[in-house]
Motif scaffolding. Sequence first.
Motif, PDB file in Angstrom:
ATOM      1  N   GLY A  86       2.450 -22.943   6.921  1.00 29.70           N
ATOM      2  CA  GLY A  86       3.459 -23.335   5.943  1.00 29.70           C
ATOM      3  C   GLY A  86       2.956 -23.443   4.530  1.00 29.70           C
ATOM      4  O   GLY A  86       3.757 -23.512   3.596  1.00 29.70           O
ATOM      5  N   SER A  87       1.652 -23.448   4.329  1.00 31.80           N
ATOM      6  CA  SER A  87       1.099 -23.528   2.975  1.00 31.80           C
ATOM      7  C   SER A  87       0.201 -22.338   2.652  1.00 31.80           C
ATOM      8  O   SER A  87      -0.568 -22.370   1.693  1.00 31.80           O
ATOM      9  N   THR A  88       0.285 -21.284   3.455  1.00 29.02           N
ATOM     10  CA  THR A  88      -0.549 -20.097   3.254  1.00 29.02           C
ATOM     11  C   THR A  88       0.277 -18.982   2.637  1.00 29.02           C
ATOM     12  O   THR A  88       1.314 -18.600   3.172  1.00 29.02           O
ATOM     13  N   ASP A  89      -0.191 -18.449   1.511  1.00 34.24           N
ATOM     14  CA  ASP A  89       0.510 -17.358   0.847  1.00 34.24           C
ATOM     15  C   ASP A  89       0.032 -16.004   1.357  1.00 34.24           C
ATOM     16  O   ASP A  89      -1.071 -15.879   1.915  1.00 34.24           O
ATOM     17  N   ARG A  90       0.871 -15.009   1.110  1.00 36.95           N
ATOM     18  CA  ARG A  90       0.603 -13.655   1.597  1.00 36.95           C
ATOM     19  C   ARG A  90      -0.714 -13.090   1.079  1.00 36.95           C
ATOM     20  O   ARG A  90      -1.515 -12.539   1.841  1.00 36.95           O
ATOM     21  N   GLN A  91      -0.968 -13.203  -0.220  1.00 44.26           N
ATOM     22  CA  GLN A  91      -2.155 -12.567  -0.779  1.00 44.26           C
ATOM     23  C   GLN A  91      -3.432 -13.136  -0.194  1.00 44.26           C
ATOM     24  O   GLN A  91      -4.422 -12.421  -0.007  1.00 44.26           O
TER      25      GLN A  91
END
Length: 419
Positions: free
Chosen positions: A245-250
């Motif tokens: 829930g706090s991990t971005d794609r890049q």
Amino acid sequence: MAVAGAAGGGFAAAGCGAETSAESITLRMVAADYGDPRRGNSTQGYWDALVRQFNQRYPGIAVDVTVHSWKDVDRTVAGMVAAGRAPDIAQIGSYADFAADGKLYSVDELLSIPVQADLLSGLADAGKVERVQYGLPFAASTRLLFYNRTLFAKAGLDPAKPPRNWHQLARAARRLKAAGVRIPYGLPLGTEEAPAEALMWMLGGGGGYTDKAGTWTIDAPANIRTFDWVRENLVDRGLTNPSPGSTDRQELFDAFTSGRVGMLNGHPKLMKEAAASGVKYGTAVLPGDEGPADTTLGVADWIMAFKQGGRREEAGRFLEFVFEEKNHYTFVDRYDLLPVTTSANERMREAPEHKPLRRFQDQLPGAEFYPVGKVSWARVSGELKSSVGGVLARGADPASVLGGIQRKAESEEAAARTR
């Protein structure tokens, strides 16, 4: 910031040589950055060059382009509009709320019929509100499952047989973890990718954000079952990144290109990044609950012209220039995106160097797009970015989290209808 213009310039018909007049008119444009400033390929460079070329044809129309990150650009334009300082042109993620408020020119007020006819019909239709097109598709992408062939072989998995359903995906993730792979499946539900990743899983489970009538169905039983499955079979078993829930794609793209992720959903840009890093990868249709997903996510970004400045003619001329085949192709070629015009799409399909993109192109006609024509979408998208990641938090109840987003969506939809 890119500025083109010269004192003295009249308005010539599109495609004709420039004429001169006494004054120059400046168009203000806000655009999103598709590049990576860390690698020195910001989209600002594309607009700088394009504006210089445009000014050679129309020296009487200056164009001032300001590029913002995708995390900021939609909020920036919304703030400008709210403050009574709407840009003449904006290239952002949604358009419908502005159209519903009567702030945008329709496409037929801006573009000639041949230019309109060159737009891919499915994407042009997605730009409509109440059967009138206001949003111009600017660039598109679809999604595939990416997997690391080297890590598959290390885990005793056949690199020629990627998972076709969720059961096989979970099995592959368990084998990857047993082989020491740090992140067997990359799951980015942070703000950058939350609406996309969530919808891809919903589609695989037979759900989605809306039904065929366009009614919000975020907390539909199929969607609840999907995230119950993801939590129980992937997250709780430690087969994903620690905090989806706090991990971005890049962040996960970078981890994939450094060989630390076994599988994740990705768009065409990841191919170039992986190849540049020497990662041997494969792609496959998104796995679904019982077999390959019936459809995949299609994403289109939008460009539009605001009425406030009264520069319809000038904005239309610049937009026609933007969509000329060579200019549009230059952009999608540079940033590994899919064209939104028939002419550029055919050129890309015929280019040998773009053969790896054909699988993405083949999926575009049947892809499922965000419900961008709903006036409430911009606000619902924001709610998804901030909230849907909580569906997989420890101790969370997917039904409760999705139900909260559903109620917010219904409230936004009701408010939109009373405008």
